[in-house]
Motif scaffolding. Structure first.
Motif, PDB file in Angstrom:
ATOM      1  N   GLU A 240       0.783  -1.612   0.021  1.00 29.78           N
ATOM      2  CA  GLU A 240       0.028   0.488  -0.101  1.00 29.78           C
ATOM      3  C   GLU A 240       0.967   1.150   0.047  1.00 29.78           C
ATOM      4  O   GLU A 240       0.753   2.111  -1.173  1.00 29.78           O
TER       5      GLU A 240
ATOM      6  N   LEU B 230      -2.473  -7.650  -5.426  1.00 21.72           N
ATOM      7  CA  LEU B 230      -3.075  -6.359  -5.900  1.00 21.72           C
ATOM      8  C   LEU B 230      -4.787  -6.736  -5.539  1.00 21.72           C
ATOM      9  O   LEU B 230      -5.279  -6.044  -4.527  1.00 21.72           O
ATOM     10  N   ASP B 231      -5.133  -8.195  -5.601  1.00 20.32           N
ATOM     11  CA  ASP B 231      -6.108  -8.910  -5.415  1.00 20.32           C
ATOM     12  C   ASP B 231      -6.650  -8.377  -4.039  1.00 20.32           C
ATOM     13  O   ASP B 231      -7.875  -7.860  -3.642  1.00 20.32           O
ATOM     14  N   ALA B 232      -6.026  -8.844  -3.285  1.00 28.00           N
ATOM     15  CA  ALA B 232      -5.785  -8.459  -1.676  1.00 28.00           C
ATOM     16  C   ALA B 232      -5.935  -7.448  -1.261  1.00 28.00           C
ATOM     17  O   ALA B 232      -7.215  -7.028  -0.336  1.00 28.00           O
TER      18      ALA B 232
ATOM     19  N   ALA C 143      -7.129  -5.270  -2.505  1.00 33.06           N
ATOM     20  CA  ALA C 143      -8.487  -4.449  -3.305  1.00 33.06           C
ATOM     21  C   ALA C 143      -9.112  -4.665  -2.089  1.00 33.06           C
ATOM     22  O   ALA C 143     -10.878  -4.385  -2.167  1.00 33.06           O
ATOM     23  N   GLU C 144      -9.267  -6.230  -1.366  1.00 34.17           N
ATOM     24  CA  GLU C 144     -10.541  -6.615  -1.112  1.00 34.17           C
ATOM     25  C   GLU C 144     -10.884  -5.653   0.291  1.00 34.17           C
ATOM     26  O   GLU C 144     -10.258  -4.847   1.707  1.00 34.17           O
TER      27      GLU C 144
ATOM     28  N   ARG D 270       1.813 -11.004  -8.659  1.00 33.10           N
ATOM     29  CA  ARG D 270       1.438  -9.634  -8.080  1.00 33.10           C
ATOM     30  C   ARG D 270       0.347  -9.397  -8.533  1.00 33.10           C
ATOM     31  O   ARG D 270      -0.740  -8.123  -7.410  1.00 33.10           O
ATOM     32  N   ASN D 271      -0.388  -9.347  -9.284  1.00 36.06           N
ATOM     33  CA  ASN D 271      -1.295  -9.865  -8.853  1.00 36.06           C
ATOM     34  C   ASN D 271      -2.642 -10.092  -7.691  1.00 36.06           C
ATOM     35  O   ASN D 271      -3.950  -9.529  -7.638  1.00 36.06           O
ATOM     36  N   ALA D 272      -2.021 -10.551  -7.450  1.00 33.41           N
ATOM     37  CA  ALA D 272      -2.865 -11.659  -6.304  1.00 33.41           C
ATOM     38  C   ALA D 272      -2.812 -10.510  -4.643  1.00 33.41           C
ATOM     39  O   ALA D 272      -3.684 -10.414  -4.394  1.00 33.41           O
TER      40      ALA D 272
ATOM     41  N   PHE E  96       1.131 -14.875  -1.683  1.00 35.42           N
ATOM     42  CA  PHE E  96       0.763 -14.111  -3.098  1.00 35.42           C
ATOM     43  C   PHE E  96       1.619 -14.985  -4.524  1.00 35.42           C
ATOM     44  O   PHE E  96       2.898 -14.962  -4.560  1.00 35.42           O
TER      45      PHE E  96
END
Length: 63
Positions: free
Chosen positions: A20, A58-60, A62-63, A54-56, A51
């Motif tokens: 973040e 970013l998904d986490a 976003a939750e 990196r996308n995983a 993870f």
């Protein structure tokens, strides 16, 4: 940017917090699992236990 040492079981939270900060301060292009691992003081492969990529991460976030 320095990170407080973490204890076993806290790496996921440290990675999310650091991710973040990186996003806010340097943008998405600066976000790297390898760099987050270095900043957290763990092996470059350690974040992969939390993870897959990196996308995983970013998904986490976003939750």
């Amino acid at each position: 940017m320095s990170v407080r040492p973490f204890h076993h079981g806290n790496l996921r939270a440290v990675l999310l917090d650091q991710a973040e900060l990186v996003l806010r301060e340097r943008g998405i292009d600066a976000l790297s699992l390898r760099e987050l691992a270095r900043e957290a003081g763990v092996s470059h492969g350690a974040p992969r236990s939390h993870f897959i990529d990196r996308n995983a991460l970013l998904d986490a976030l976003a939750e």
